[in-house]
Every structure is written in C-alpha cells, then in structure tokens.
Design a protein around this motif. Sequence first.
Motif, PDB file in Angstrom:
ATOM      1  N   GLY A  98      33.998  16.739  70.178  1.00 39.83           N
ATOM      2  CA  GLY A  98      33.443  17.392  71.477  1.00 39.83           C
ATOM      3  C   GLY A  98      32.536  18.395  71.217  1.00 39.83           C
ATOM      4  N   ALA A  99      31.279  17.996  71.105  1.00 37.05           N
ATOM      5  CA  ALA A  99      30.127  18.840  70.583  1.00 37.05           C
ATOM      6  C   ALA A  99      29.173  19.578  71.848  1.00 37.05           C
ATOM      7  CB  ALA A  99      29.039  17.908  69.775  1.00 37.05           C
ATOM      8  N   GLY A 100      29.828  19.147  73.054  1.00 37.19           N
ATOM      9  CA  GLY A 100      29.081  19.796  74.249  1.00 37.19           C
ATOM     10  C   GLY A 100      27.648  19.547  74.566  1.00 37.19           C
ATOM     11  N   ASN A 101      26.837  20.534  74.401  1.00 33.98           N
ATOM     12  CA  ASN A 101      25.124  20.028  74.359  1.00 33.98           C
ATOM     13  C   ASN A 101      24.580  19.813  72.940  1.00 33.98           C
ATOM     14  OD1 ASN A 101      25.290  20.794  77.098  1.00 33.98           O
ATOM     15  ND2 ASN A 101      24.550  22.908  76.803  1.00 33.98           N
ATOM     16  N   GLY A 102      25.453  19.732  71.899  1.00 35.01           N
ATOM     17  CA  GLY A 102      24.898  19.473  70.510  1.00 35.01           C
ATOM     18  C   GLY A 102      24.410  20.737  69.944  1.00 35.01           C
ATOM     19  N   TYR A 109      26.229  14.813  59.159  1.00 37.92           N
ATOM     20  CA  TYR A 109      27.106  15.437  60.151  1.00 37.92           C
ATOM     21  C   TYR A 109      27.342  14.258  61.502  1.00 37.92           C
ATOM     22  CZ  TYR A 109      27.902  19.555  63.430  1.00 37.92           C
ATOM     23  OH  TYR A 109      28.379  20.284  64.111  1.00 37.92           O
ATOM     24  N   CYS A 110      28.696  14.282  61.737  1.00 34.62           N
ATOM     25  CA  CYS A 110      29.046  13.355  62.380  1.00 34.62           C
ATOM     26  C   CYS A 110      29.920  13.728  63.814  1.00 34.62           C
ATOM     27  CB  CYS A 110      30.175  12.177  61.844  1.00 34.62           C
ATOM     28  SG  CYS A 110      30.889  11.256  62.937  1.00 34.62           S
ATOM     29  N   ILE A 111      29.264  13.568  65.027  1.00 32.20           N
ATOM     30  CA  ILE A 111      30.038  13.966  66.235  1.00 32.20           C
ATOM     31  C   ILE A 111      30.867  13.041  66.829  1.00 32.20           C
ATOM     32  CG2 ILE A 111      29.341  14.604  68.518  1.00 32.20           C
ATOM     33  CD1 ILE A 111      26.666  15.867  67.659  1.00 32.20           C
ATOM     34  N   ILE A 112      32.015  13.262  67.283  1.00 32.91           N
ATOM     35  CA  ILE A 112      32.966  12.418  68.019  1.00 32.91           C
ATOM     36  C   ILE A 112      32.999  12.996  69.261  1.00 32.91           C
ATOM     37  CG2 ILE A 112      35.009  11.247  68.031  1.00 32.91           C
ATOM     38  CD1 ILE A 112      35.549  12.283  65.095  1.00 32.91           C
ATOM     39  N   GLU A 113      32.371  12.228  70.451  1.00 33.48           N
ATOM     40  CA  GLU A 113      32.438  12.712  71.471  1.00 33.48           C
ATOM     41  C   GLU A 113      32.972  11.447  72.633  1.00 33.48           C
ATOM     42  OE1 GLU A 113      32.118  14.634  74.778  1.00 33.48           O
ATOM     43  OE2 GLU A 113      31.084  15.863  73.084  1.00 33.48           O
ATOM     44  N   ILE A 150      29.255   9.637  67.469  1.00 30.84           N
ATOM     45  CA  ILE A 150      30.082   8.280  68.055  1.00 30.84           C
ATOM     46  C   ILE A 150      30.728   8.665  69.524  1.00 30.84           C
ATOM     47  CG2 ILE A 150      32.075   7.264  67.265  1.00 30.84           C
ATOM     48  CD1 ILE A 150      31.442   7.755  64.428  1.00 30.84           C
ATOM     49  N   ASN A 151      30.697   7.851  70.192  1.00 31.64           N
ATOM     50  CA  ASN A 151      30.944   7.979  71.726  1.00 31.64           C
ATOM     51  C   ASN A 151      32.426   7.249  71.681  1.00 31.64           C
ATOM     52  OD1 ASN A 151      29.759   6.818  75.099  1.00 31.64           O
ATOM     53  ND2 ASN A 151      31.067   8.505  74.306  1.00 31.64           N
ATOM     54  N   LYS A 152      33.637   7.981  71.299  1.00 32.72           N
ATOM     55  CA  LYS A 152      34.830   7.442  71.543  1.00 32.72           C
ATOM     56  C   LYS A 152      35.648   8.657  71.692  1.00 32.72           C
ATOM     57  CE  LYS A 152      36.378   4.989  68.249  1.00 32.72           C
ATOM     58  NZ  LYS A 152      36.652   4.001  67.154  1.00 32.72           N
ATOM     59  N   SER A 153      36.961   8.297  71.933  1.00 31.45           N
ATOM     60  CA  SER A 153      38.146   9.308  71.904  1.00 31.45           C
ATOM     61  C   SER A 153      38.604   9.564  70.643  1.00 31.45           C
ATOM     62  CB  SER A 153      39.128   9.055  72.796  1.00 31.45           C
ATOM     63  OG  SER A 153      40.207   9.853  72.585  1.00 31.45           O
ATOM     64  N   ILE A 154      38.925  10.529  69.939  1.00 30.45           N
ATOM     65  CA  ILE A 154      39.503  10.709  68.783  1.00 30.45           C
ATOM     66  C   ILE A 154      40.745  10.127  68.661  1.00 30.45           C
ATOM     67  CG2 ILE A 154      40.554  12.893  69.675  1.00 30.45           C
ATOM     68  CD1 ILE A 154      39.308  11.932  65.680  1.00 30.45           C
ATOM     69  N   PHE A 155      41.248   9.777  69.715  1.00 31.11           N
ATOM     70  CA  PHE A 155      42.712   9.201  69.660  1.00 31.11           C
ATOM     71  C   PHE A 155      42.558   7.753  69.717  1.00 31.11           C
ATOM     72  CE2 PHE A 155      43.345  13.354  72.016  1.00 31.11           C
ATOM     73  CZ  PHE A 155      44.048  13.827  71.266  1.00 31.11           C
ATOM     74  N   ASP A 156      41.311   7.327  69.695  1.00 34.82           N
ATOM     75  CA  ASP A 156      40.940   5.762  69.562  1.00 34.82           C
ATOM     76  C   ASP A 156      40.631   5.708  68.022  1.00 34.82           C
ATOM     77  OD1 ASP A 156      41.804   5.081  72.120  1.00 34.82           O
ATOM     78  OD2 ASP A 156      39.945   5.577  72.783  1.00 34.82           O
ATOM     79  N   TRP A 157      40.618   6.450  67.178  1.00 33.62           N
ATOM     80  CA  TRP A 157      39.939   6.672  65.763  1.00 33.62           C
ATOM     81  C   TRP A 157      40.661   5.716  64.985  1.00 33.62           C
ATOM     82  CZ3 TRP A 157      35.113   8.278  64.481  1.00 33.62           C
ATOM     83  CH2 TRP A 157      34.954   8.589  63.117  1.00 33.62           C
ATOM     84  N   ASN A 158      40.338   4.675  64.447  1.00 32.62           N
ATOM     85  CA  ASN A 158      40.835   3.809  63.630  1.00 32.62           C
ATOM     86  C   ASN A 158      40.079   3.682  62.029  1.00 32.62           C
ATOM     87  OD1 ASN A 158      38.791   2.236  64.082  1.00 32.62           O
ATOM     88  ND2 ASN A 158      39.902   0.956  65.474  1.00 32.62           N
ATOM     89  N   THR A 159      39.464   4.480  61.929  1.00 33.81           N
ATOM     90  CA  THR A 159      38.706   4.635  60.592  1.00 33.81           C
ATOM     91  C   THR A 159      39.292   5.297  59.409  1.00 33.81           C
ATOM     92  OG1 THR A 159      36.583   3.963  61.525  1.00 33.81           O
ATOM     93  CG2 THR A 159      36.074   4.617  59.417  1.00 33.81           C
TER      94      THR A 159
END
Length: 500
Positions: A205-209, A232-236, A265-274
């Motif tokens: 959840g990086a907001g404006n970055g 650096y990886c953003i999960i948003e 990465i535009n996805k929910s952390i709760f969908d993370w499967n990696t």
Amino acid sequence: MDSPAVNRLFRQLASHHFCRSHAVKPRLLTAVRQCRRKTTRARPHHQAPPTKTTLESSWQQRTSFFPADKAEEFKKYPFVTSDSLRSRRERPRRVKMLMRDFIEDSLYNPNYGYFSKHVTIFSNEHPFDFPSIKDEPDFYRQLSQRYAEFEDKLDEDAYDEARQLWHTPTELFKPYYGEAIARYMVANYKLSLYPYHDLVIYELGAGNGTLMLNILDYIRHTDSEVYARTKYCIIEVSSALAQLQARNLAATAASRGHAGKVEIINKSIFDWNTYVSTPCFFLALEVFDNFAHDIMRYDPATSTPMQGSVLIDAEGDFYEFYTRSVDPVAARFLRVRDAACQDRNYAHPLRSSSKLWRSLRHSLPFAPNLTLPEYIPTRLMQFFSILGTRFPAHRLVTSDFHTLPDATPGFNSPVVQTRFNRRTIPVTTPLVHQGFFDILFPTDFGVMEDMYRAITGRLTRVMTQEDFFRRWAYMEDTQMRSGENALLDWYKNASVMVTV
C-alpha cells in the motif's frame, strides 16, 4: 449514478448534530438510518415499536431502539463475500455477509470502494523547511495553507464536494521520514545480509509512491554499493494508486533513474501466491488500520462468542445479526489469541466486569441482550500467515495507530468518518454507504506482537513511533525554532513493530 443521492446523503450528514456525538438516543432512529445509507420513512412518535418475536431476539442485537424484524429476510437472503462482489458495479442489496466482508467491500471494491475510487492523498510538492518554522502553531498554519492550495488545484480540474482527502506522515515529513526508514534498513542489511544477499524491499500500500522514492533517493545518495543491489517491489490493491505510483516514478529524471529497480504489482496481498525465499524487508506503514475486522459480541450469561453479520435489505438499509456459528477464520483468531496471549491483560468485553455483574446488568428491562461489540483483526491475522508461509525470510517494519479518538462504541472499535465540503464528519457505525467513508481501526500492538510471533515464529520489538525516529532520524531536520520537533510530536498515538 451515485451523485445526486450521495450529495443529499452528505448534506444530511453535515446538518445532523448526531454525527458528532457518541450517544445515539432512541429518538434519533431516523437520523441513524440516514447515516447508514439513505432516508427511511420515520415512524410516528405515538406509534409503539413493533413487537419483537422470539426468532428475532435469537439473532438480532437488542438495543434501546428496536429495529425492524428482519429475521425472515436474514434466513432467505444469500450469503456473499467481498471476493464474490469484486466484479459488481453496483452496491449489493438483498444479501447478507460477515462484517469483515462488508468492510472489505466498502474499502476495496474495485468499482465503488473507498480506496479504489474516492481517495486522494495529499502530496506535499516541496518539503517543509522545519528549521525556519517558528513553532507548532506556525507549522499547522502552513500545513493548512498548503492543504487548501492543493485542493484548490484539484477543484480547478474537477470540483468534488465529497472528495476524500487525507495525509500521511510520509508526505508531511518527506524526505526525512523515508530517510529514517531507509537508514534503519540499510544498517540492518549491512549487519546481517550484506554481501551475501541483495537488499530486497516490499512495500504494501504505497500511496503516492513517495516513500519508495525517498528511500531509493537516500540509498543512491549515501551508499552506491548497496544501491546497486537494491530491489523495490510495491504491492498495491488499488489500480488508481498503482497508476499514480507509476506516473510519479516517471515524473522526473531523478525518479526515472530508479525505474529498473522498481516493480509495481497491482493485486491484493491476500491474493498473493508466490513463494519468496530470499531475505527481504516488508514495509507495512499505516495499512493495519484499514484491514477488515470481524465483529463479535458475547452472551453475558454463558460468555459464548457470537459473530456478527450484516443484512442489506431491498432498500439498501443495514442490519446487524449475530449467530453462535463462528466461521473458521474468526474461530482461528480466537484460538490463536487465547494460546498466544495467555499472560497478557488485554481489553475484552468479558474482562471489563464479573460474570455475575454482567448477568445482573443485562437482565434489567430494555438492557442489551449481548455485550458491547469487539472488533477482531482477522485480516491482520491472515496477513501474518501470508508473511510466514510466502515470505519466510522477511523482516517486517510496520507503523500504525495504537489508539484513535472518536471511535465508535465497543472494544478495538473503528473510527468511521467521511469528508464533505472540506469538513471531516465522524459517524457512529461502520454500516455506512459503501465507498464514501474511511473505516480505520487501532492496533493492539501487544496482542498483535504475540500473535505475529505465534504465527510466523519470528521475534519482534515494539516501540513508540517517537522512540523509533529518535534513533533513526536526524533530529535537526525536523526541529523548529521553538525547539519543538514535528516528527516526534505528531503521531504520538502511533507505534512501530519490527522483526529482529
């Protein structure tokens, strides 16, 4: 279209005194319904409340004002989840769902959710020159002026009287806030991981970055060898914010220099499967407060937990129902908390008074038939599970509020608020028009530290945000002429938890 109905709703909110009060009196039934969704037909004052049926009393919370009997609708309406509502473009009716799914849908639905469609995060174009600021009132005056100028520019493009605008410490204290986080990570990276591993950073959840850019700028400027090995990886979860982060990354020549190191990465952390086996730092700053919670009440006589669900009727009005059937996620939370927090004295509806006193109090005429609600952070528990199973070598760095003013009634209860005509309007229930209200919770860091340790097997340290920045920030950067330090004096209700 939402606009006309929503505008009427917000004008009603702004005109009612009840929205600024904790006490909801029986005569305000109509106003409460307005705050929850939209106007309903008021019952004449001389008319007696409808008689409660046995079936209703088994399910519906008894309060000082009796809600309509919706037990039959509760039985026949289908159960839905926030996941099943993701593809919907209109807010659901004639359904029921767990409270955590209602909150998740309200905040994160891709088509009408609060963070997906209605949030704008204040962006401070130029950092504050704190050493030139006289004192805290002067800082507040300058901040208010920049806030107004920022929103004036937004209104020039598109006027929105219901714009949801708020700020973060990253934006207020940039670049110094991000530099302190970077200093902490680089020091710990060089102490235990360098040169055998890269510096891998995940931000949720990086907001404006802005934090991303401040951290990468600092590492590039101070340690070229570490910067060469930084990723650096953003999960948003929000598509709009993910696009904004990408635009800000490409905005200047300096920021474009980081492009090869950043992945959004535009996805929910709760969908993370990696599965991420490499050591990494995981930043979760001011995200716990918007994780969905379940609502529980307890039978005052038997102490049996009862889980809350939300019924949305054909008119779009909301009703709470409780059942002794606790779903597996909430049941797991209660089990883990009981096991992990045996020696911790935390706030709980059944610990506020003796069993005898509760039974006597709730047996009085018109007394509630259940305890005050307790909101349990089931989504946060699931987040810890993802860290433990998908990021086994992670080091968590998190900051959030340990207490919040103006919360709704209950234990660990949220602040629910919206913004209309540049005014913040708090309300007294999370059952509100989906997408237009922020629902944010405090975090009991003592309980969460114990649960994090139990779920992940990692050790932690909890401290106040002030203590963290005293150690890792350069105090002279944010100290004003009066000797006050904005970075330390603001957000005193926030704590930091790090993996050690």
